[in-house]
Design a protein around this motif. Structure first.
Motif, PDB file in Angstrom:
ATOM      1  N   ARG A  23       8.512  -9.066   2.736  1.00 34.62           N
ATOM      2  CA  ARG A  23       9.286  -7.814   2.676  1.00 34.62           C
ATOM      3  C   ARG A  23       9.981  -7.669   1.329  1.00 34.62           C
ATOM      4  O   ARG A  23      10.043  -6.579   0.765  1.00 34.62           O
ATOM      5  CB  ARG A  23      10.307  -7.770   3.810  1.00 34.62           C
ATOM      6  N   ARG A  25       9.024  -8.898  -1.535  1.00 34.42           N
ATOM      7  CA  ARG A  25       8.015  -8.541  -2.541  1.00 34.42           C
ATOM      8  C   ARG A  25       7.654  -7.059  -2.442  1.00 34.42           C
ATOM      9  O   ARG A  25       7.511  -6.371  -3.456  1.00 34.42           O
ATOM     10  CB  ARG A  25       6.771  -9.411  -2.383  1.00 34.42           C
ATOM     11  N   LEU A  26       7.509  -6.572  -1.203  1.00 30.53           N
ATOM     12  CA  LEU A  26       7.198  -5.147  -1.026  1.00 30.53           C
ATOM     13  C   LEU A  26       8.329  -4.277  -1.557  1.00 30.53           C
ATOM     14  O   LEU A  26       8.089  -3.260  -2.231  1.00 30.53           O
ATOM     15  CB  LEU A  26       6.944  -4.839   0.456  1.00 30.53           C
ATOM     16  N   LEU A  27       9.572  -4.661  -1.251  1.00 31.51           N
ATOM     17  CA  LEU A  27      10.718  -3.886  -1.736  1.00 31.51           C
ATOM     18  C   LEU A  27      10.789  -3.908  -3.261  1.00 31.51           C
ATOM     19  O   LEU A  27      11.051  -2.884  -3.891  1.00 31.51           O
ATOM     20  CB  LEU A  27      12.020  -4.426  -1.137  1.00 31.51           C
ATOM     21  N   ARG A  28      10.540  -5.075  -3.838  1.00 30.79           N
ATOM     22  CA  ARG A  28      10.552  -5.163  -5.303  1.00 30.79           C
ATOM     23  C   ARG A  28       9.452  -4.279  -5.906  1.00 30.79           C
ATOM     24  O   ARG A  28       9.674  -3.618  -6.923  1.00 30.79           O
ATOM     25  CB  ARG A  28      10.377  -6.603  -5.758  1.00 30.79           C
ATOM     26  N   ALA A  29       8.307  -4.272  -5.271  1.00 26.12           N
ATOM     27  CA  ALA A  29       7.217  -3.420  -5.754  1.00 26.12           C
ATOM     28  C   ALA A  29       7.599  -1.946  -5.628  1.00 26.12           C
ATOM     29  O   ALA A  29       7.354  -1.155  -6.549  1.00 26.12           O
ATOM     30  CB  ALA A  29       5.938  -3.707  -4.968  1.00 26.12           C
ATOM     31  N   ASP A  30       8.224  -1.583  -4.508  1.00 26.68           N
ATOM     32  CA  ASP A  30       8.671  -0.196  -4.318  1.00 26.68           C
ATOM     33  C   ASP A  30       9.713   0.193  -5.358  1.00 26.68           C
ATOM     34  O   ASP A  30       9.682   1.299  -5.905  1.00 26.68           O
ATOM     35  CB  ASP A  30       9.243  -0.002  -2.910  1.00 26.68           C
ATOM     36  N   VAL A  31      10.656  -0.710  -5.622  1.00 23.04           N
ATOM     37  CA  VAL A  31      11.687  -0.429  -6.628  1.00 23.04           C
ATOM     38  C   VAL A  31      11.043  -0.271  -8.001  1.00 23.04           C
ATOM     39  O   VAL A  31      11.385   0.642  -8.760  1.00 23.04           O
ATOM     40  CB  VAL A  31      12.757  -1.551  -6.635  1.00 23.04           C
ATOM     41  N   GLN A  33       7.997   0.696  -8.641  1.00 26.47           N
ATOM     42  CA  GLN A  33       7.269   1.958  -8.647  1.00 26.47           C
ATOM     43  C   GLN A  33       8.238   3.128  -8.797  1.00 26.47           C
ATOM     44  O   GLN A  33       7.980   4.076  -9.553  1.00 26.47           O
ATOM     45  CB  GLN A  33       6.461   2.099  -7.358  1.00 26.47           C
ATOM     46  N   ALA A  34       9.371   3.068  -8.097  1.00 26.31           N
ATOM     47  CA  ALA A  34      10.373   4.138  -8.194  1.00 26.31           C
ATOM     48  C   ALA A  34      10.926   4.220  -9.617  1.00 26.31           C
ATOM     49  O   ALA A  34      11.139   5.316 -10.148  1.00 26.31           O
ATOM     50  CB  ALA A  34      11.500   3.902  -7.194  1.00 26.31           C
ATOM     51  N   LYS A  35      11.143   3.058 -10.249  1.00 29.39           N
ATOM     52  CA  LYS A  35      11.630   3.050 -11.632  1.00 29.39           C
ATOM     53  C   LYS A  35      10.621   3.714 -12.559  1.00 29.39           C
ATOM     54  O   LYS A  35      10.986   4.485 -13.444  1.00 29.39           O
ATOM     55  CB  LYS A  35      11.908   1.627 -12.096  1.00 29.39           C
ATOM     56  N   GLN A  37       8.349   5.942 -11.743  1.00 33.79           N
ATOM     57  CA  GLN A  37       8.329   7.382 -11.462  1.00 33.79           C
ATOM     58  C   GLN A  37       9.522   8.067 -12.111  1.00 33.79           C
ATOM     59  O   GLN A  37       9.392   9.158 -12.676  1.00 33.79           O
ATOM     60  CB  GLN A  37       8.330   7.629  -9.959  1.00 33.79           C
TER      61      GLN A  37
END
Length: 116
Positions: A23, A25-31, A33-35, A37
């Protein structure tokens, strides 16, 4: 038996830790990606506002200048919407008055015809 229970508890905790790691790792990847964007959006805004926000000296545009330009555009847009609303109300009022006058003219014409 206690040793078995302890092994099971350790196994459960190991699975929980693995799940938490997944989880994270997924959150870090999402963060991340958001950065990216946000960075892309910021770049697009800077490019869009750059010609309009450049000062007389032709210096590079700062983020603060872009923010001010976006605020100004937003305020102008709101003022335009308010003006449009007032004009629409005025138009509706004039149309209503015109209709009343037209009806009065029709009544006057009928009365005039009856008198003749």
């Amino acid at each position: 038996q206690a040793e078995e229970e302890l092994k099971e508890a350790c196994a459960r905790q190991a699975l929980q830790l693995q799940e938490m790691g997944r989880r994270e790792r997924l959150l870090r990847a999402d963060v991340g990606q958001a950065k990216e964007q946000l960075k892309s959006f910021k770049s697009q805004v800077m490019q869009a506002c750059s010609p309009a926000a450049v000062g007389a000296a032709g210096k590079a545009v700062t983020e603060q200048q872009v923010i001010e330009k976006v605020k100004n555009i937003s305020e102008e847009s709101q003022q335009s919407h308010e003006r449009e609303k007032r004009l629409q109300e005025e138009l509706n009022s004039r149309l209503s008055k015109e209709k009343e006058v037209s009806e009065s003219v029709d009544v006057f014409k009928k009365s005039l015809c009856q008198l003749q």
